[in-house]
Design a protein around this motif. Structure first.
Motif, PDB file in Angstrom:
ATOM      1  N   TRP A 209      -6.992  24.759  10.861  1.00 19.35           N
ATOM      2  CA  TRP A 209      -6.242  25.278   9.702  1.00 19.35           C
ATOM      3  C   TRP A 209      -5.521  26.575  10.099  1.00 19.35           C
ATOM      4  O   TRP A 209      -4.405  26.830   9.716  1.00 19.35           O
ATOM      5  CB  TRP A 209      -7.153  25.562   8.500  1.00 19.35           C
ATOM      6  N   LYS A 210      -6.233  27.405  10.871  1.00 13.66           N
ATOM      7  CA  LYS A 210      -5.703  28.734  11.226  1.00 13.66           C
ATOM      8  C   LYS A 210      -4.446  28.637  12.089  1.00 13.66           C
ATOM      9  O   LYS A 210      -3.466  29.330  11.861  1.00 13.66           O
ATOM     10  CB  LYS A 210      -6.797  29.488  11.991  1.00 13.66           C
TER      11      LYS A 210
ATOM     12  N   ALA B  83       3.137  34.396   7.800  1.00  9.18           N
ATOM     13  CA  ALA B  83       2.086  33.495   7.302  1.00  9.18           C
ATOM     14  C   ALA B  83       1.615  33.958   5.913  1.00  9.18           C
ATOM     15  O   ALA B  83       1.411  33.144   5.007  1.00  9.18           O
ATOM     16  CB  ALA B  83       0.913  33.455   8.280  1.00  9.18           C
ATOM     17  N   TYR B  84       1.467  35.277   5.752  1.00 10.19           N
ATOM     18  CA  TYR B  84       1.064  35.850   4.454  1.00 10.19           C
ATOM     19  C   TYR B  84       2.064  35.419   3.372  1.00 10.19           C
ATOM     20  O   TYR B  84       1.689  35.001   2.278  1.00 10.19           O
ATOM     21  CB  TYR B  84       1.034  37.377   4.591  1.00 10.19           C
TER      22      TYR B  84
ATOM     23  N   GLY C  35       3.745  32.506  -1.376  1.00 10.43           N
ATOM     24  CA  GLY C  35       4.712  31.596  -2.016  1.00 10.43           C
ATOM     25  C   GLY C  35       4.015  30.340  -2.520  1.00 10.43           C
ATOM     26  O   GLY C  35       4.275  29.860  -3.634  1.00 10.43           O
ATOM     27  N   THR C  36       3.101  29.813  -1.721  1.00  8.62           N
ATOM     28  CA  THR C  36       2.403  28.578  -2.104  1.00  8.62           C
ATOM     29  C   THR C  36       1.471  28.827  -3.284  1.00  8.62           C
ATOM     30  O   THR C  36       1.363  28.000  -4.198  1.00  8.62           O
ATOM     31  CB  THR C  36       1.610  28.039  -0.884  1.00  8.62           C
ATOM     32  N   ALA C  37       0.805  29.984  -3.285  1.00  9.06           N
ATOM     33  CA  ALA C  37      -0.098  30.322  -4.403  1.00  9.06           C
ATOM     34  C   ALA C  37       0.705  30.401  -5.700  1.00  9.06           C
ATOM     35  O   ALA C  37       0.270  29.914  -6.750  1.00  9.06           O
ATOM     36  CB  ALA C  37      -0.806  31.641  -4.124  1.00  9.06           C
ATOM     37  N   GLU C  38       1.899  31.001  -5.606  1.00  6.39           N
ATOM     38  CA  GLU C  38       2.728  31.127  -6.814  1.00  6.39           C
ATOM     39  C   GLU C  38       3.234  29.754  -7.261  1.00  6.39           C
ATOM     40  O   GLU C  38       3.181  29.411  -8.434  1.00  6.39           O
ATOM     41  CB  GLU C  38       3.917  32.064  -6.533  1.00  6.39           C
ATOM     42  N   ARG C  39       3.665  28.975  -6.287  1.00  6.97           N
ATOM     43  CA  ARG C  39       4.262  27.676  -6.617  1.00  6.97           C
ATOM     44  C   ARG C  39       3.255  26.738  -7.293  1.00  6.97           C
ATOM     45  O   ARG C  39       3.558  26.090  -8.280  1.00  6.97           O
ATOM     46  CB  ARG C  39       4.792  27.055  -5.329  1.00  6.97           C
ATOM     47  N   TYR C  40       2.051  26.677  -6.740  1.00 11.45           N
ATOM     48  CA  TYR C  40       1.063  25.724  -7.275  1.00 11.45           C
ATOM     49  C   TYR C  40       0.069  26.376  -8.230  1.00 11.45           C
ATOM     50  O   TYR C  40      -0.822  25.711  -8.730  1.00 11.45           O
ATOM     51  CB  TYR C  40       0.294  25.064  -6.117  1.00 11.45           C
TER      52      TYR C  40
ATOM     53  N   VAL D 148      -0.895  25.268   2.894  1.00 15.53           N
ATOM     54  CA  VAL D 148       0.094  25.562   3.943  1.00 15.53           C
ATOM     55  C   VAL D 148      -0.313  24.842   5.232  1.00 15.53           C
ATOM     56  O   VAL D 148       0.500  24.197   5.895  1.00 15.53           O
ATOM     57  CB  VAL D 148       0.205  27.090   4.187  1.00 15.53           C
ATOM     58  N   ALA D 149      -1.601  24.937   5.568  1.00  6.93           N
ATOM     59  CA  ALA D 149      -2.076  24.351   6.834  1.00  6.93           C
ATOM     60  C   ALA D 149      -1.946  22.831   6.810  1.00  6.93           C
ATOM     61  O   ALA D 149      -1.376  22.232   7.731  1.00  6.93           O
ATOM     62  CB  ALA D 149      -3.525  24.765   7.083  1.00  6.93           C
TER      63      ALA D 149
END
Ligand code: NAD
Length: 492
Positions: free
Chosen positions: A165-166, A454-455, A460-465, A476-477
């Motif tokens: 994942w990392k 990466a941050y 962006g993904t946290a906001e989107r979903y 993201v991973a």
């Protein structure tokens, strides 16, 4: 790695006093400042609760405990299960292709080796080592090597999965792997550790390689151990290949092809991310307070690098105990003490506290940088911080995570937060391949760019979903891995 205790073994140094099936190691710790040879106390250790066999150091600190108290009571590693739970959470949000998730839910290769090593006293000791290769869709397998008495196949599986994942989250061309040898370095002389490392490397044979599976330091391993791995590997390939394989390990000493900035890289990445989080939240780090669990490579560097923000270190815990000083602990001074004494316990410019008191400290930021499963439902309830920046791998149990969310404590999750190490490992690998040497400014500049990118992807993904950061990081991973599997298909 702890100091060489070989000369002290069975002479009032770290002397094994009891071994049972369940509790592998119990030590009575002589030789700490202020401890007398006759200072044994038999009784109930409030931490490990092994009444009859627990022998505790004299409470010079007022805290009764055995040296390995929490390592011993640590629940059996469920890191792999937790890593798969994270995958499921993300899968539920983005509707990831089920077949691809089936692939990601399994490790690709698992190697368990039992190997003999001749000890200094002439006897033979059988040891067990692991290398688990989780996935190499994005590039060669990549991951650290850990020396710890509680290393087992499940732990290594979990850590290898987190590595996949990392590397995916940070956009570097590596897959995920991890290795470990079940041992406590304090039981062995430096010479024995060298032999163990070399023999394990030999046993791994062609299962590792600079373009196939690349190792790095982790808990209780360091640049010296990487140099032994490299030398052993180089000595077993054809002479014409000898100088083309220095990138089989990263985190090497600089003279042996290591990169500037690799030693501090994980801690540096943690601090870059804390600074970004502070910027995002309009939080002033100047005068803020932080606490650190684990004062080894990751914890001590993170603590020391936070100094430039004029933030105040108020509490530290490691395997020897916990200390606090509300007026601040100088991390550079503490690092010198730890180097000399092997742990934070007894540091004269702070007062000793117990585990619960450590977790109950009022601070703005908590950096767990020791082992997994430290933030549990119970310890999360005690925390009074605004941010948890996960320097360690898997420091938060799922129940602990729920409690953090309920308390609205922000979390920079491990697969993002401690990715600075693997990012600079990638730089080291690239420099070795190209015969280049980058200066520290270049390494730091590139690290900052990659980790902040990466941050931003995670934010962006946290906001989107509308999900928490742990799930966002996971999304993201797996999105990156899913895309690669879709493009390439499955052979044949
Ligand atoms: P290290 O061996 O240098 O330090 C480990 C620290 O944890 C020591 O201070 C030790 O005393 C402390 N510790 C061990 N057991 C403890 C316990 N039960 N309670 C409190 N403290 C305890 O290891 P490290 O390389 O700093 O790794 C720490 C964590 O960071 C691990 O989870 C590791 O997987 C992760 N990590 C390390 C790197 C790296 O580059 N070294 C990179 C990414 C993640």
């Amino acid at each position: 790695m702890r100091p060489d205790n070989s000369d002290k073994k069975n002479k009032g140094g770290l002397t094994p006093i009891a071994t049972t099936k369940e509790w592998k190691l119990l030590y009575f710790q002589h030789g700490r400042p202020g401890l007398e040879e006759d200072s044994e106390f038999k009784g109930l250790c409030r931490y490990c609760e092994v009444r009859d066999i627990c022998v505790l150091p004299k409470p010079e600190t007022g805290v009764w405990r055995c040296q390995y108290y929490r390592a011993l009571v640590r629940r059996k590693s469920n890191l792999y299960e937790n890593a798969l739970k994270q995958l499921e959470n993300a899968e539920g949000v983005i509707n990831c292709d089920r077949d691809i998730c089936k692939i990601l839910a399994e490790t690709m290769n698992e190697l368990v080796v039992h190997f003999p090593v001749k000890m200094d006293d002439g006897g033979i000791k059988m040891l067990t080592g692991y290398r688990v290769q989780h996935n190499n869709a994005l590039g060669p397998f990549k991951g650290g090597l850990r020396f710890h008495p509680l290393v087992d196949i499940d732990e290594v599986r979990g850590l290898a999965t987190l590595m996949t994942w990392k590397t995916a989250i940070t956009n570097i061309p590596f897959g995920g792997a991890k290795g470990g040898i079940q041992l406590d370095p304090a039981d062995y002389s430096v010479h024995e550790l060298e032999k163990i490392t070399r023999r394990f490397t030999f046993a791994l044979g062609n299962n590792i390689g600079p373009e196939y599976d690349i190792l790095a330091p982790d808990v209780n391993t360091n640049p010296q151990i990487m140099a032994w791995i490299l030398d052993t590997y180089m000595s077993t390939v054809a002479p014409t290949e000898r100088n083309r394989c220095s990138h089989v390990v990263t985190g090497k000493p600089i003279e042996s092809g290591g990169s500037q900035g690799r030693n501090k890289a994980t801690g540096q990445g943690v601090v870059f991310l804390i600074e970004e989080w502070a910027k995002d939240h309009g939080f002033n780090l100047k005068g803020s307070t932080y606490m650190v669990q684990g004062f080894g490579n990751v914890g001590s560097w993170a603590a020391r690098l936070m100094k430039r923000n004029d933030a105040k270190l108020v509490a530290v815990e490691d395997v020897t105990g916990a200390i606090m000083n509300e007026n601040g602990i100088d991390p550079d001074d503490l690092a010198i003490y730890v180097q000399k004494h092997g742990g934070v316990l007894g540091y004269p410019k702070a007062k000793p506290i117990n585990h619960e008191a450590f977790f109950s400290i009022k601070a703005d930021i908590f950096i767990p940088a020791a082992l997994e499963n430290q933030i549990t439902a119970e310890t999360a309830k005690l925390l009074k911080v605004k941010l948890v920046a996960e320097g360690a791998n898997g420091p938060t149990e799922p129940e602990g995570d729920k409690a953090l969310q309920l308390k609205k404590i922000d979390v920079i999750p491990d697969i993002l937060c401690n990715s600075g190490g693997v990012i600079v490992s990638y730089f080291e690998w690239l420099q070795n391949k190209r015969s280049e040497f980058w200066d520290i400014e270049e390494v730091d500049h590139r690290l900052h760019k990659m980790i902040i990118d990466a941050y931003e992807r995670v934010r962006g993904t946290a906001e989107r979903y509308k999900v928490n950061w742990r799930t966002a990081a996971q999304i993201v991973a797996i999105s990156r891995l899913e895309m690669v599997y879709r493009e390439r298909g499955i052979f044949p």
